[in-house]
Write a protein that holds these residues in place. Structure first.
Motif, PDB file in Angstrom:
ATOM      1  N   MET A   1      10.773 -44.616 -37.609  1.00 47.66           N
ATOM      2  CA  MET A   1      10.237 -45.945 -38.056  1.00 47.66           C
ATOM      3  C   MET A   1       9.255 -46.392 -36.732  1.00 47.66           C
ATOM      4  O   MET A   1       9.437 -46.679 -35.904  1.00 47.66           O
ATOM      5  CB  MET A   1      11.261 -46.824 -38.037  1.00 47.66           C
ATOM      6  N   PRO A   2       7.795 -46.455 -37.310  1.00 53.37           N
ATOM      7  CA  PRO A   2       6.838 -47.075 -36.317  1.00 53.37           C
ATOM      8  C   PRO A   2       6.970 -48.395 -35.915  1.00 53.37           C
ATOM      9  O   PRO A   2       7.717 -49.251 -36.510  1.00 53.37           O
ATOM     10  CB  PRO A   2       5.510 -46.766 -37.168  1.00 53.37           C
ATOM     11  N   HIS A   3       6.295 -48.585 -34.790  1.00 47.82           N
ATOM     12  CA  HIS A   3       6.163 -49.987 -34.335  1.00 47.82           C
ATOM     13  C   HIS A   3       4.806 -50.299 -33.930  1.00 47.82           C
ATOM     14  O   HIS A   3       4.023 -49.355 -33.720  1.00 47.82           O
ATOM     15  CB  HIS A   3       6.876 -50.068 -32.924  1.00 47.82           C
ATOM     16  N   ALA A   4       4.516 -51.512 -34.202  1.00 46.55           N
ATOM     17  CA  ALA A   4       2.971 -52.124 -33.920  1.00 46.55           C
ATOM     18  C   ALA A   4       3.171 -53.552 -33.322  1.00 46.55           C
ATOM     19  O   ALA A   4       4.218 -54.157 -33.569  1.00 46.55           O
ATOM     20  CB  ALA A   4       2.320 -52.307 -35.308  1.00 46.55           C
ATOM     21  N   GLU A   5       2.332 -53.550 -32.189  1.00 45.01           N
ATOM     22  CA  GLU A   5       2.267 -54.735 -31.341  1.00 45.01           C
ATOM     23  C   GLU A   5       0.872 -55.339 -31.194  1.00 45.01           C
ATOM     24  O   GLU A   5       0.034 -54.529 -31.061  1.00 45.01           O
ATOM     25  CB  GLU A   5       2.798 -54.788 -30.008  1.00 45.01           C
ATOM     26  N   LEU A   6       0.710 -56.353 -31.616  1.00 45.14           N
ATOM     27  CA  LEU A   6      -0.532 -57.330 -31.536  1.00 45.14           C
ATOM     28  C   LEU A   6      -0.266 -58.260 -30.183  1.00 45.14           C
ATOM     29  O   LEU A   6       0.320 -59.150 -30.219  1.00 45.14           O
ATOM     30  CB  LEU A   6      -1.148 -58.081 -32.555  1.00 45.14           C
ATOM     31  N   LYS A   7      -1.401 -58.275 -29.356  1.00 46.08           N
ATOM     32  CA  LYS A   7      -1.454 -58.931 -28.404  1.00 46.08           C
ATOM     33  C   LYS A   7      -2.967 -59.623 -28.155  1.00 46.08           C
ATOM     34  O   LYS A   7      -3.814 -58.868 -28.230  1.00 46.08           O
ATOM     35  CB  LYS A   7      -1.112 -58.487 -26.900  1.00 46.08           C
ATOM     36  N   TYR A   8      -3.091 -60.836 -28.395  1.00 51.64           N
ATOM     37  CA  TYR A   8      -4.456 -61.382 -28.504  1.00 51.64           C
ATOM     38  C   TYR A   8      -4.674 -62.942 -27.738  1.00 51.64           C
ATOM     39  O   TYR A   8      -3.642 -63.527 -27.523  1.00 51.64           O
ATOM     40  CB  TYR A   8      -4.795 -61.304 -29.864  1.00 51.64           C
ATOM     41  N   SER A   9      -5.706 -62.973 -27.421  1.00 54.75           N
ATOM     42  CA  SER A   9      -6.069 -64.554 -27.036  1.00 54.75           C
ATOM     43  C   SER A   9      -5.936 -65.380 -28.173  1.00 54.75           C
ATOM     44  O   SER A   9      -6.347 -65.036 -29.104  1.00 54.75           O
ATOM     45  CB  SER A   9      -7.457 -64.375 -26.309  1.00 54.75           C
ATOM     46  N   SER A  10      -5.411 -66.416 -27.806  1.00 56.22           N
ATOM     47  CA  SER A  10      -5.173 -67.706 -28.670  1.00 56.22           C
ATOM     48  C   SER A  10      -6.433 -68.325 -29.602  1.00 56.22           C
ATOM     49  O   SER A  10      -6.447 -69.155 -30.339  1.00 56.22           O
ATOM     50  CB  SER A  10      -4.066 -68.618 -28.301  1.00 56.22           C
ATOM     51  N   ASP A  11      -7.665 -68.043 -28.822  1.00 55.01           N
ATOM     52  CA  ASP A  11      -8.728 -68.720 -29.261  1.00 55.01           C
ATOM     53  C   ASP A  11      -9.225 -67.861 -30.737  1.00 55.01           C
ATOM     54  O   ASP A  11     -10.037 -68.362 -31.356  1.00 55.01           O
ATOM     55  CB  ASP A  11      -9.709 -68.623 -28.425  1.00 55.01           C
ATOM     56  N   LEU A  12      -8.616 -66.922 -30.981  1.00 55.04           N
ATOM     57  CA  LEU A  12      -8.913 -65.981 -32.315  1.00 55.04           C
ATOM     58  C   LEU A  12      -8.146 -66.590 -33.479  1.00 55.04           C
ATOM     59  O   LEU A  12      -6.873 -66.639 -33.245  1.00 55.04           O
ATOM     60  CB  LEU A  12      -8.747 -64.463 -32.017  1.00 55.04           C
ATOM     61  N   HIS A  51      -9.913 -61.382 -26.873  1.00 54.65           N
ATOM     62  CA  HIS A  51      -9.702 -60.063 -26.890  1.00 54.65           C
ATOM     63  C   HIS A  51      -8.519 -59.949 -27.864  1.00 54.65           C
ATOM     64  O   HIS A  51      -7.634 -60.724 -28.081  1.00 54.65           O
ATOM     65  CB  HIS A  51      -9.369 -59.136 -25.644  1.00 54.65           C
ATOM     66  N   ILE A  52      -8.266 -58.569 -28.387  1.00 53.62           N
ATOM     67  CA  ILE A  52      -7.002 -58.123 -29.136  1.00 53.62           C
ATOM     68  C   ILE A  52      -6.725 -56.886 -28.530  1.00 53.62           C
ATOM     69  O   ILE A  52      -7.595 -56.015 -28.520  1.00 53.62           O
ATOM     70  CB  ILE A  52      -7.396 -58.328 -30.746  1.00 53.62           C
ATOM     71  N   ALA A  53      -5.335 -56.579 -28.331  1.00 55.83           N
ATOM     72  CA  ALA A  53      -4.853 -55.430 -28.047  1.00 55.83           C
ATOM     73  C   ALA A  53      -3.997 -54.923 -28.759  1.00 55.83           C
ATOM     74  O   ALA A  53      -2.929 -55.600 -29.186  1.00 55.83           O
ATOM     75  CB  ALA A  53      -4.372 -55.379 -26.468  1.00 55.83           C
ATOM     76  N   GLU A  89     -13.328 -58.666 -27.575  1.00 57.56           N
ATOM     77  CA  GLU A  89     -13.176 -57.202 -27.112  1.00 57.56           C
ATOM     78  C   GLU A  89     -11.918 -56.912 -27.949  1.00 57.56           C
ATOM     79  O   GLU A  89     -11.166 -57.492 -28.486  1.00 57.56           O
ATOM     80  CB  GLU A  89     -12.519 -57.259 -25.534  1.00 57.56           C
ATOM     81  N   PHE A  90     -11.905 -55.382 -28.101  1.00 52.93           N
ATOM     82  CA  PHE A  90     -10.948 -54.702 -28.874  1.00 52.93           C
ATOM     83  C   PHE A  90     -10.374 -53.430 -28.185  1.00 52.93           C
ATOM     84  O   PHE A  90     -10.975 -52.624 -27.909  1.00 52.93           O
ATOM     85  CB  PHE A  90     -11.365 -54.293 -30.345  1.00 52.93           C
ATOM     86  N   SER A  91      -9.251 -53.491 -28.480  1.00 51.08           N
ATOM     87  CA  SER A  91      -8.275 -52.256 -27.773  1.00 51.08           C
ATOM     88  C   SER A  91      -7.281 -51.680 -28.788  1.00 51.08           C
ATOM     89  O   SER A  91      -6.659 -52.531 -29.429  1.00 51.08           O
ATOM     90  CB  SER A  91      -7.864 -52.538 -26.451  1.00 51.08           C
ATOM     91  N   LEU A  92      -7.260 -50.377 -29.064  1.00 48.50           N
ATOM     92  CA  LEU A  92      -6.028 -49.785 -29.890  1.00 48.50           C
ATOM     93  C   LEU A  92      -5.555 -48.637 -29.166  1.00 48.50           C
ATOM     94  O   LEU A  92      -6.487 -47.670 -28.701  1.00 48.50           O
ATOM     95  CB  LEU A  92      -6.810 -49.505 -31.246  1.00 48.50           C
ATOM     96  N   GLY A  93      -4.153 -48.490 -29.277  1.00 47.86           N
ATOM     97  CA  GLY A  93      -3.701 -47.437 -28.563  1.00 47.86           C
ATOM     98  C   GLY A  93      -2.547 -46.782 -29.477  1.00 47.86           C
ATOM     99  O   GLY A  93      -1.906 -47.693 -30.050  1.00 47.86           O
ATOM    100  N   LEU A  94      -2.570 -45.674 -29.590  1.00 47.72           N
ATOM    101  CA  LEU A  94      -1.409 -44.798 -30.544  1.00 47.72           C
ATOM    102  C   LEU A  94      -0.700 -43.989 -29.566  1.00 47.72           C
ATOM    103  O   LEU A  94      -1.372 -43.247 -28.738  1.00 47.72           O
ATOM    104  CB  LEU A  94      -2.385 -43.845 -31.483  1.00 47.72           C
ATOM    105  N   SER A  95       0.498 -44.181 -29.499  1.00 44.26           N
ATOM    106  CA  SER A  95       1.335 -43.560 -28.712  1.00 44.26           C
ATOM    107  C   SER A  95       2.677 -42.762 -29.497  1.00 44.26           C
ATOM    108  O   SER A  95       2.851 -43.523 -30.589  1.00 44.26           O
ATOM    109  CB  SER A  95       1.979 -44.314 -27.686  1.00 44.26           C
ATOM    110  N   TYR A  96       3.331 -41.751 -29.079  1.00 44.57           N
ATOM    111  CA  TYR A  96       4.235 -41.147 -29.419  1.00 44.57           C
ATOM    112  C   TYR A  96       5.447 -41.137 -28.465  1.00 44.57           C
ATOM    113  O   TYR A  96       5.403 -41.089 -27.301  1.00 44.57           O
ATOM    114  CB  TYR A  96       4.258 -39.624 -29.865  1.00 44.57           C
ATOM    115  N   SER A  97       6.702 -41.754 -29.127  1.00 44.85           N
ATOM    116  CA  SER A  97       8.023 -41.739 -28.357  1.00 44.85           C
ATOM    117  C   SER A  97       8.264 -40.433 -27.611  1.00 44.85           C
ATOM    118  O   SER A  97       8.020 -39.216 -28.507  1.00 44.85           O
ATOM    119  CB  SER A  97       9.067 -42.194 -29.194  1.00 44.85           C
ATOM    120  N   THR A  98       9.070 -40.344 -26.512  1.00 44.66           N
ATOM    121  CA  THR A  98       9.429 -38.989 -26.347  1.00 44.66           C
ATOM    122  C   THR A  98      10.886 -38.773 -26.978  1.00 44.66           C
ATOM    123  O   THR A  98      11.322 -39.308 -27.854  1.00 44.66           O
ATOM    124  CB  THR A  98      10.085 -39.177 -24.671  1.00 44.66           C
TER     125      THR A  98
END
Length: 108
Positions: A1-12, A51-53, A89-98
């Motif tokens: 089951m994947p996980h996703a998180e958005l962290k962003y500045s509240s002005d957006l 920004h959004i990460a 600004e935009f950042s996107l990361g894809l990671s895999y669990s151990t």
């Protein structure tokens, strides 16, 4: 089951629920067996620069190789950016669990 998180500045002006739904849909297009994507969104009232990460994490599986990851990342980027109506600004990361990661439903 994947996980996703958005962290962003509240002005957006972000529809976090829609973006999280898009992330789940894109993952399922690339891997129909991935299951539901648990998502969370964190607007930040204190920030420097708009920004959004976006972080997406999946379990490691043999078919989730480099080609899969690059295709998924490119599709996620284009689909998420299509929902952003303001410059930022935009950042996107894809990671895999151990292999030392546990995930399942806890019935309480």
């Amino acid at each position: 089951m994947p996980h996703a998180e958005l962290k962003y500045s509240s002005d957006l002006e972000i529809d976090a629920a829609a973006i999280l739904a898009t992330i789940e849909a894109v993952i399922l297009v690339h891997d129909a067996g991935a299951g539901a994507c648990k998502g969370r969104a964190y607007p930040a009232d204190q920030f420097r620069h708009s920004h959004i990460a976006v972080s997406v994490a999946l379990l490691s599986k043999p078919h989730r190789d480099e080609a899969f990851s690059k295709a998924l990342l490119a599709d996620l980027e284009s689909r998420i950016k299509a929902q952003l109506g303001q410059p930022c600004e935009f950042s996107l990361g894809l990671s895999y669990s151990t292999p030392f990661y546990v995930t399942h439903f806890h019935p309480g």
